[in-house]
Every structure is written in C-alpha cells, then in structure tokens.
Enzyme design. Structure first.
Site, mmCIF file in Angstrom:
data_model
loop_
_atom_site.group_PDB
_atom_site.id
_atom_site.type_symbol
_atom_site.label_atom_id
_atom_site.label_comp_id
_atom_site.label_asym_id
_atom_site.label_seq_id
_atom_site.Cartn_x
_atom_site.Cartn_y
_atom_site.Cartn_z
ATOM 1 N N ASP A 147 5.102 -10.093 3.816
ATOM 2 C CA ASP A 147 5.086 -8.650 4.077
ATOM 3 C C ASP A 147 6.363 -8.218 4.802
ATOM 4 O O ASP A 147 7.109 -9.048 5.348
ATOM 5 C CB ASP A 147 3.850 -8.282 4.909
ATOM 6 C CG ASP A 147 3.298 -6.910 4.569
ATOM 7 O OD1 ASP A 147 4.020 -6.101 3.964
ATOM 8 O OD2 ASP A 147 2.132 -6.640 4.908
ATOM 9 N N ASP A 184 -0.034 0.177 -0.791
ATOM 10 C CA ASP A 184 -1.157 0.003 0.133
ATOM 11 C C ASP A 184 -2.328 0.900 -0.239
ATOM 12 O O ASP A 184 -3.432 0.731 0.285
ATOM 13 C CB ASP A 184 -0.721 0.330 1.566
ATOM 14 C CG ASP A 184 0.106 -0.781 2.194
ATOM 15 O OD1 ASP A 184 0.147 -1.893 1.628
ATOM 16 O OD2 ASP A 184 0.724 -0.540 3.251
#
Length: 746
Positions: free
Chosen positions: A480, A550
């Site tokens: 990430d 997301d």
C-alpha cells in the site's frame, strides 16, 4: 527431361528474388538505404520515419499496414510558412531538441553551465537487432548524445519507445525536460482525446475532450502515478461512439512517478503526443560520463475502434508486461480481513475468519493492517515492521500454518514507503522522512513519506521486506501507499542534485521490487495506493495485480471498472464483494455485488463474522460459479456491449480465446415507466455454432438454494445471439444477470 530441368532453372533467380522480398517484408524493422527510411511493421500496423535533408529524424507514417516500400518516398522537411512560422517548428521530428526555432513541445531541453540552451539533434547512426531499433542522435556541436530505442511487438503492433540521454563531454549540464517520445498522428482535424481521471474513491472516470489548437496536458505532480490522472490516452476522430469500428491511436507510459503527456495541435493542424518525465520542478544534472534513461512509452493503432484498442492493451499487458508469466495464469479468489477487523487483528480472530473463508471456497487469505509495532490505529507504528507480540505471541508462523492447512495461501498488508512520527523508526531517523530543513512537515493520514531516493532508506526497506518473506511462508504482499509527496526535499545531497528525488525515488522503488521478486520467485505483489493511485505499465512489470479503488460500492464500481478496462486488463483488477450499506449508504443484493466483482479478479472483503448462514451458502455458490468462468474473464477478450454514456444499463461480454466459452454480464440501475431492456446482442461469436446457455438470475431469495448457482436455459445459435440477442428480464432497481455460453456444436 534435360530440357525440362534447364527450363525450370530459368525461374530460380526470380524465385530467389521473391523469397528475399518476402523475407524482407516479414522483418519487423527494415532500413531502406536508398530512401533513408526506417520501416517498422508489427501485426496490422506500419510505422515509418526517415532522415531528411537537414539530417533530422522526421516522421512519415503511422497507421494500417503498408507492405509496398515503393509507396514511401524520401522525406523532406516541411517548408517555411512565413518568417514567423519556420520550417523547424512544423517539421514532424521524431525526437526534437529545443533549439533552432522550435516552438512546439520538445522531447529534450538542456542548459549548459555557460548558459547555452540551444539543442539541435541530428542523426549519427543506427543498429537493428531483431525487433529492436536503436538510433543515435547527437547535438550539432556539443557532446550530448541521445539513443532512441524502438521495440516492435509483432503480435499486437504496439511499439515501445525510450530514450537514453548521455553526457560524453567533460562538463556537466542540466536536463530540464526529458521525454520518452514524440508521436505524430496523421494530419487531420476533429481528433478527440480520451483519458482517465478522477480522485480518491472515484478513479478511472472516462474523460472525452475535443482536440483543439493548442496544448492539453495529462500529468501527475504528486510523486506517484495518481488518481487524478492516469498515463494512458486514446485519440480518434469525429466523436465516434462505435466500440468496434474506427481508427484509434492509443498509448501509455510505463512510469510510477511524476509523469506528463501533452497532446498538441499546431496552427498547421498537426497533432503530436509527447510523454515522459514531468517537467514540473524537474532538473537533472548529468555529470560527465553519466546518462539518464526515460520511461518506456508504448503506442498502438487499430482500425477496430476503442474496443479493439482495449483488447490489444489487455493482451499486451498479460503476455509482455506482467512479470514471471503471471499474465498467463489465473488469479486466485482472495479474502481480505480489513473490513472484518480493521486494526484489531490477533491470531484467534484471523483464524476464525480463515475457517469461514476456506469453507466458502476462498484460495488466498490476506491479513491487512494492524499486525506490527504499536499499530492499534493509523496514528502510530508505521516503520516498525516487527510482529506485535501481544497480538501474535507465536509470531506469524502459527497463523500461516493454519491458513495453509485450510488449503489457502497466505498474504500480508505492508506500507513500506511510509512512517508515522509516532514510531521507533522516526524517532531514530527523523532525517529519513522527506523534508526541507527548517520547514514544517505536512502529514497525510497521520504519516510522512520516507525518502526512498536515499541509498540507506532503500537498503533498509529491502532488507526488512526480505526478512519478512524469508522468515514466513508469505505468498502475497498487498503493498500500500497512502499519501502523496509533500516537502520533497533531499537536503543531504548538493543543491544541484536535490530535484533528482522525483526520479530516484521511483527508480529505487522499482529496484526493491525487482530484487525482492528475484530472491523470492514465488512471491506475488499487489500495487495498492489508497485505491488506484499507482497503476501504470511501469509498476505492472513488477507486480501481479492492482487495487483500482477503495470504493467497493457495487454500483460505483461498475463505472470505475469500466473506465479501468479501457487501459488495463481485467486480469489484474482486484474486485471485492463487501457488506452493505456501503460507500454511498446504498444497499444492493448479494447477487448484484458478486456479479460486479466477478468481472475482474474476484475477492471477498465482507465481515464473515456477521454473515448469515444463508449469505455464506450463497457466497459459496457464487465463488464456485466464478471459478467456472475466471479463465474467460481474466484472460479472454472484453466487449463493452453498451455505450459509455449509459449508466442506467451496463453490459459487458468476456469471450475465451479459444471461442468455447462466453460470459455476459448485464446490470440495470432502475426500471423506468415499466419498460424492459432491449435484447442483448453479443459479439465475437461463431454464427454457425450452437451455444448451451446457463444463467444466474434470481433477484429474490429462493428456498431451493439456487441463488448464486448457474441454471440451464437451453441452446441458441451464434447467429441468433448476434443478430437477435438475448432477451433480458431485468426489472426494478439494481437488477443483474450473468449468462454463461458454452460452444457445443457447429
């Protein structure tokens, strides 16, 4: 017999000539010495440029395949239009230096210590090696050389272009713009630019703008690829809405740092595309003997519309870009624990989730954030990559062993480039974070960014990742990256070197990935950056999949995924099924959520601890149905069956490469005035064949346990499905259907 043999010998020279000609035409790259022309051919595409009378490289042609060399004539520079419009400004150079009256976007701009900024690049030499052409250019008086590399991919017709700038002198100079290529389109008016833009949770929105005189710029100044704009473009003409017909020129940059693509229409209505490093805050001092290589810039052409342009990119990414042949495999069905536990991870809780996931048919279990350091929320712990002993007193080994015993591989979340100020690493090395001396440090998500351009930070990052994978049976890393650059200072190096941070950070990131994969050949990696903030052909050479957004709300995801697939293959597109109500407070059926996610690499992110037995049973059936079609979805050909402007009814078709299976998905947002949906016309079918059809279409719960299962609905011919289409029974709000077609006879 003697007379016959003698007669036949007369044809030998002609045969040899024909064979030689055919051999020449079969070569992907040829140099026509008499015309000083380079002819590049791949698949159905020809690309031609030559050396003009000024010794400049000049573009000639890009488009459908032309096999007759006699059709192309030696190049001559464009004539001067007026004293204000010089020849140098309008001659379509392949790689233009800023100098000699150039007013269009240059590929290279430099400044020498004596103040000279004039750069005129002329042809020096070239080499052809298989499918790669190298052309060496040199400034007319100074020892700056540029090697241009062209690689032709015969299967797709795509061309990869790159440049390497070399300082062969004894004096350093500063590079102010370093581009990978200038692409020149056929002279015409009415071009339309398609690109992908957005923001966090709203990535990959298809943007369409007319190309007008002047310049349009696609770019990222954020340090990474960014959600704001993606380094992909497509150009066609006259606002064509047909997915499957029309000329399209398209391309993508392979770079995960600051990038820039400019689309320029000159006052002579010439359209040029230039791409490479972003010129914003850019300065790269090139010492004597040093060189700078620009990112790869890929370009393609098709006469088969934007649909074919996408399919060409998908095939190219799967076969030529993705590492270690991963594009030829299929992605496993994945479960991620984030939404179930967030930071409250421990061995018992993760084990319970793993058992439920395995019972559903999941193949890979991924533990997300919260397993390391003092990481109980997003305020602390980043940088301290040691297993939290209170949460995992036995380390990770016990959990991994349990996950493996359930038939699943194990994956782990990491965020290597970030650090919380509340961490042991930051307290020990505050200078490792990007900063300008004496200036505040801006936090994003309560974290700072490590300066990966530094050699010590790079080595630290590689070694803790290497040890983590070496000491644990980890098959997958979810890598990430949750913020953009701020205060991109590098005060530890001389001032004239500090702006190299924009290039060196990404180069070192690539090096870590390359070294990690080389040492751990079975390791797979996902590129995640607060969603789709780091998706490009550079990172895809080093990772196996990406996280598009997301935002996992199913209706929003339909649009995000549709935009994503204009540039990138569904093979790499992670798509989660999550709980409702979701991002917009919207609730849709489990079927709708699964069918949206089944159009990419399926994953589940729901809180399985709260799922009912009925939902778990349905999910198991959906996972089983997906496994029947995933080869087709991930590695087949995608056809968009509805216009991009239609958000009420969206349909996509995936066709297996061998033609034996088709998966067609359709989604209705809302039925209006009682009208139904028109029949769905499928593409790419064998009209002479017969197809067995199965369907998932159960909008209400069924007591017989058929929700999520494929049920038979007979056979239809390819001709009927193409010309009449499938009769849909979508109704109400958020209805969905999946048809699976199996070719059974001709």
């Amino acid at each position: 017999m003697r007379l016959i043999r003698l007669a036949s010998l007369r044809f030998v020279p002609l045969l040899l000539v024909l064979v030689a000609a055919q051999t020449a035409l079969s070569q992907s790259i040829r140099f026509l010495e008499d015309k000083k022309l380079f002819v590049l051919q791949g698949g159905p595409v020809s690309y031609v440029f030559g050396i003009n009378e000024r010794n400049e490289l000049q573009h000639v042609y890009w488009g459908g395949k032309v096999v007759r060399d006699a059709d192309f004539q030696p190049v001559k520079s464009t004539r001067e239009w007026s004293g204000l419009d010089l020849s140098q400004a309008y001659t379509p150079q392949e790689y233009a230096g800023w100098g000699a009256g150039l007013y269009t976007e240059p590929a290279l701009k430099v400044t020498w210590p004596d103040g000279n900024r004039d750069l005129v690049l002329h042809y020096e030499s070239h080499k052809i090696a298989g499918d790669t052409l190298s052309v060496l250019l040199k400034d007319i008086s100074r020892p700056i050389y540029v090697e241009l590399r062209y690689t032709v991919y015969p299967e797709t017709g795509l061309i990869e272009r790159q440049s390497r700038i070399e300082n062969r002198g004894k004096t350093p100079f500063s590079i102010e713009s370093a581009q990978s290529a200038n692409w020149t389109l056929p002279d015409a008016t009415g071009y339309r630019l398609r690109s992908l833009g957005g923001r966090w949770a709203g990535e990959d929105q298809l943007v369409e703008t007319p190309v007008k005189m002047g310049m349009q710029v696609l770019e990222s100044r954020r340090g990474g690829t960014s959600q704001q704009s993606n380094p992909w473009f497509a150009l066609d003409q006259d606002g064509n809405t047909d997915q499957e017909h029309g000329d399209v020129f398209f391309g993508a940059l392979g770079w995960s740092g600051n990038w820039r693509i400019s689309v320029e229409e000159t006052s002579m209505h010439q359209v040029r595309v230039t791409g490479g490093y972003n010129t914003f805050d850019f300065a790269y001092t090139l010492a004597p003997g040093a060189s700078l290589e620009t990112p790869a810039f890929y370009g393609g052409y098709t006469s088969g519309g934007i649909g074919d342009a996408s399919r060409i990119m998908h095939r190219f990414e799967r076969t030529k870009i993705l590492p270690d042949g991963s594009g030829l495999k299929t992605r496993p069905v994945l479960y991620n624990s984030w939404e179930a536990t967030e930071f409250k991870v421990d061995e018992a809780g993760q084990t319970a989730l793993a058992e439920k996931a395995a019972a559903m048919g999941i193949e890979r279990f991924v533990m997300d954030d919260g397993w390391f350091g003092k990481r109980n929320d997003d305020h602390a712990g980043l940088g301290d990559w040691n297993v939290n002993p209170a949460k995992f007193p036995n380390g990770l080994g016990s959990l991994i062993k349990k996950v493996n015993s359930l038939g699943m591989s194990f994956g782990l979340w990491v965020e290597p480039e970030m650090v919380n100020p509340d961490s042991d690493l930051y307290r020990k090395h505050p200078d490792w974070a990007m900063h300008f001396d004496g200036r505040p440090r801006t936090e994003g998500r309560h974290q700072l960014m490590l300066n990966l351009a530094r050699e010590d930070v790079k080595e630290y990052t590689f070694h803790w990742l290497d040890q983590l994978v070496t000491n644990n049976k980890i098959s997958f890393l979810k890598w990430d990256y949750n913020r953009n650059f701020t205060e991109p200072g590098w005060p530890e190096v001389p001032v004239d070197q500090q702006k190299k941070i924009w290039v060196q950070f990404t180069a070192n990131y690539y090096e870590i990935l390359d070294r990690l994969r080389k040492k751990h050949p079975g390791l797979e990696i996902e590129s995640c950056a607060s969603g789709g903030g780091r998706v490009d052909l550079g990172v895809l050479k080093r990772t196996d999949e990406v996280w598009p957004s997301d935002n996992t709300e199913a209706f929003d995801r339909l649009d995000i995924q549709r935009g994503f697939t204009y540039a990138y293959t569904p093979h790499i597109m992670m798509a989660w099924v999550t709980d409702v109500p979701n991002f917009n407070g919207r609730s849709v059926s489990l079927q709708y959520r699964f069918l949206v996610a089944m159009q990419g690499a399926l994953a589940v992110g729901s809180n399985l601890n709260k799922s009912s037995d009925e939902d778990l049973a349905e999910s198991k059936r959906f996972v089983a149905a997906y496994k029947e079609i995933r080869e087709t979805v991930q590695n087949g050909a995608l056809y968009r069956l509805t216009p991009a402007a239609d958000t009420n009814f969206i349909a996509n078709e995936y066709a297996a490469e061998d033609g034996k299976q088709v998966a067609a998905f359709a989604f209705l947002h809302s039925q209006q005035r009682g009208y139904g949906v028109s029949p769905l016309h499928l593409s790419g079918l064998d009209e002479q064949a017969v197809y067995k059809i199965r369907v998932i279409k159960t909008p209400r719960r069924s007591p017989d346990g058929t929700v999520g299962a494929l049920t038979d609905m007979g056979t239809l011919s390819g001709a009927y499905l193409t010309h009449h289409g499938l009769d849909l029974t979508l109704q109400g709000d958020y209805d969905s259907v999946l048809y699976v077609l199996e070719k059974v006879a001709n």
